[in-house]
Design an enzyme around this catalytic site. Structure first.
Site, PDB file in Angstrom:
ATOM      1  N   THR A 156       3.232  -4.013   2.387  1.00 53.50           N
ATOM      2  CA  THR A 156       3.430  -3.848   3.669  1.00 53.50           C
ATOM      3  C   THR A 156       3.517  -5.285   4.228  1.00 53.50           C
ATOM      4  OG1 THR A 156       1.055  -3.486   3.692  1.00 53.50           O
ATOM      5  CG2 THR A 156       2.370  -1.751   3.936  1.00 53.50           C
ATOM      6  N   LYS A 182      -1.817  -3.177  -3.648  1.00 59.33           N
ATOM      7  CA  LYS A 182      -1.047  -3.844  -2.377  1.00 59.33           C
ATOM      8  C   LYS A 182      -2.157  -3.957  -1.299  1.00 59.33           C
ATOM      9  CE  LYS A 182      -0.297  -2.398   1.081  1.00 59.33           C
ATOM     10  NZ  LYS A 182      -0.898  -1.766   2.462  1.00 59.33           N
ATOM     11  N   THR A 193      -9.368  -1.096   1.789  1.00 61.49           N
ATOM     12  CA  THR A 193      -8.048  -1.076   2.285  1.00 61.49           C
ATOM     13  C   THR A 193      -7.066  -1.480   1.575  1.00 61.49           C
ATOM     14  OG1 THR A 193      -9.263  -1.888   4.163  1.00 61.49           O
ATOM     15  CG2 THR A 193      -6.915  -2.224   4.226  1.00 61.49           C
ATOM     16  N   ASN A 403      -1.035 -10.800  12.734  1.00 62.48           N
ATOM     17  CA  ASN A 403      -1.754  -9.563  13.449  1.00 62.48           C
ATOM     18  C   ASN A 403      -1.411  -9.284  14.984  1.00 62.48           C
ATOM     19  OD1 ASN A 403      -2.939  -7.927  11.241  1.00 62.48           O
ATOM     20  ND2 ASN A 403      -4.039 -10.101  10.961  1.00 62.48           N
TER      21      ASN A 403
END
Lengths: 408, 408
Positions: A156, A182, A193, A403
């Site tokens: 991602t 990943k 996560t 982010n």
């Protein structure tokens, strides 16, 4: 800007007999992106997993747990990026189920023999039709040589694919261990996560693998943190296809320790690769706590240091601002910590002792260590003989940029 | 880039009879900077404080606690910036003591009647000679009209002075309440990464004030967080000089509630000013948790949201990335949280319910709220009737810049 992230040559990525992989484009969120990966496992494979402890556990995580418990033998995995299918309620669960049903039909297995995985944006419904429409293309491409392609297919915000592969001889058999992972943000696995898939052609009895997968996670993915955010979708899966001829049924087996150590090493490599490619990371930081009374308090201190935005920005700045590390140790929650017994090192440089700065410490020594791309913070608590280690990264402008822009 | 930080006009900052203040330059870390502040208190003043829970509590904090316990009546405060005198061991304690002794001699009181405060860089020894040399100049400037100057004098990475002042009539007396605070980073008071000084000319019996100061802190400074880093030096002090004629000896006094509420309001204002001026802050965020079973779990959820780097960067980006908030609630550590009962609002916009997105939620409504400089996140847990509130800010490029450059 990954930190010393090794990508093996394609010829060094060894296929695992019994595990086929296909990758295709489903257009889950964006077009022209390989966002759908399918694993087909040989009959008789053992599969075990550990999953996020977040209370908002995503629909696919809930389904994985159910299907593993069903005990019919897992025969396939389906992984999409672009959408996490988390915070999606009953509709999300139905979407994950529909994906399993569709893949099961294509492969002629039962839906309970399929494990689904999703990663991406939270709170949006999974476009299940696009995924099921793309399954035939993924299946058409199934082959044992596609680990590298799968490492790409599950990315991602990762900047680089994460793959690790080794061959070891155990008990006269040549064993292959190959895995992918990943994850780059929302990383404080507990469990974890991220997605991690580790395959081996060793045979491992199901009850033993169920126990081993937790042990492996606790030494690898459960010891990394990027931002302290435990995601809704973390999943770590170990597949033992048994095709090599080596078969281990119990922890008492003479070869169990060898195999466990090889798998643990591979798990650590895959977990550390996530930190090396963490969002915005410019440094790879090892926080090692020793002389703790318990594992819990060692981890409490390690995470307190590893999560402090002030410590992480100091690493980013290559600034030996050691007071920030002491401060983070001080608020870690050990009420009876005797600060006079504590010692703190940056790599081999003793920077603090006796409740303050080491009188022999010279700023240029700290500076030298802080400029390295890999730094070990070693903390001795003077309370016992337990030690533990957490891996993290620094905190940069780039993290904020990534982010603040991720969804748009 | 402070968020709606109100600075009162100098004429609206009311002197507190019985409290004199002097500010001067001592050159603690940098020249030409007013870095030393002295308070002189009238005899008979009651003084109480709460201090950081960090295990590396700074030398001045240790001394404050000792001097308050000595019970001889506090007559002076001395505050320096530029150096926190934390992680400085025995030498640091001696330096703080020497400062108290020097000021006590100048003011003809006992050293135990002086409270010292330091804020600034950690792990460096306090230049005590420079401080004691500057005390006469601070004393020469003592006056009741210097609150604004003191608010400036205690600033470190603060961009604006923080001062709050009101006059209220209680029991036929005109009561003045004036206070100052400082702090912008390393803020997650417990009690608190900051300095706060609140003065009133009401009289409050010492045992009552000892209790009241904790209550006030728990409603104000203990409810704010910038980066989750609890500092080594947090101190919040309330001074009741008693010069107004109003004297309250017990919580049963008819006027106690009025005075408590006025002091609580002033404490909240001072605490919120720290968040409004937090390092790099562009938004002021209120996280309100309701329907919790206990205060602890309300705060657990509120801090989990308030500390998440992913939530904070989404606020910075004005991105209604609500999945990040749900994710942070999910990993807050409430093991039996029923996500189906949870509801989440941004201001008045209901964004999530029944374990997922509210079907009536429209992205443009979330977007509208996220663009405001002040945002309330409201979380109903569906577990009980306890509520609590934490104040925080967003996480910006500027935060990284400030903390990557602070020492240099």
């Amino acid at each position: 800007m990954a930190v010393n992230l090794h990508i093996p040559a394609e010829t060094d990525i060894h296929p695992v007999p019994g595990i086929e992989i296909g990758v295709t484009e489903a257009g889950v969120r964006k077009a022209n992106r390989r966002d759908l990966t399918v694993f087909r496992l040989a009959p008789g494979s053992s599969v075990a997993g550990v999953f996020t402890q977040n209370r908002f556990r995503a629909a696919p995580v809930q389904l994985c747990e159910r299907h593993l418990q069903a005990g019919q033998g897992i025969r396939a995995l389906v992984i999409n990026t672009g959408n996490a299918n988390a915070g999606t309620g009953e509709q999300g669960l139905a979407a994950a189920q529909a994906t399993c049903v569709a893949l099961a039909r294509e492969l002629d297995v039962a839906p309970e023999q399929v494990l689904p995985f999703s990663t991406g944006v939270i709170l949006e419904q999974l476009p299940v039709d696009r995924i099921t429409a793309a399954l035939p293309a993924a299946i058409a491409g199934l082959g044992t040589g596609n680990w590298f392609s799968a490492a790409h297919g599950i990315m991602t915000t990762d900047t680089l694919p994460k793959v690790h592969s080794v061959r070891v001889r155990i008990g006269g058999h040549e064993i292959t261990i190959t895995g992918i992972s990943k994850g780059a943000g929302m990383i404080r696995p507990n469990m974890a996560t991220m997605l991690g898939f580790l395959g081996t052609d060793a045979g491992i009895a199901q009850p033993l693998l169920d126990r081993l997968v937790r042990e492996l996670a606790d030494q690898s993915f459960n010891r990394i943190t990027v931002d302290g955010d435990t995601s809704t979708n973390d999943s770590f899966i170990v597949i033992a296809s048994g095709q090599s001829g080596l078969r281990i049924d119990s922890a008492d087996d003479a070869h169990y320790a060898e195999l466990r150590d090889a798998l643990a090493q591979a798990s650590r490599e895959l977990a550390q690769k996530i930190v090396r490619d963490a969002e915005g990371a410019t440094k790879f930081i090892t926080v090692h706590v020793e002389e703790a009374a318990t594992t819990d308090e060692a981890l409490q201190v390690a995470y307190s240091v590893a999560h402090s935005p002030l410590v992480k920005t100091a690493f980013y700045a290559s600034d030996p601002n050691l007071g920030r590390i002491l401060c983070a140790i001080g608020y870690a929650g050990i009420d009876d910590l005797d600060t006079a017994k504590l010692r703190l090192w940056l790599d081999d440089v003793l920077v603090a002792r006796d409740g303050g700065r080491n009188p022999d410490y010279r700023e240029e020594d700290g500076q030298r260590v802080m400029q390295q791309p890999e730094i070990t913070v070693r903390i001795a608590l003077g309370r016992g003989d337990v030690s533990d280690t957490v891996y993290t990264c620094d905190f940069s402008h780039e993290y904020v940029s990534i982010n603040a822009d991720y969804r748009s």
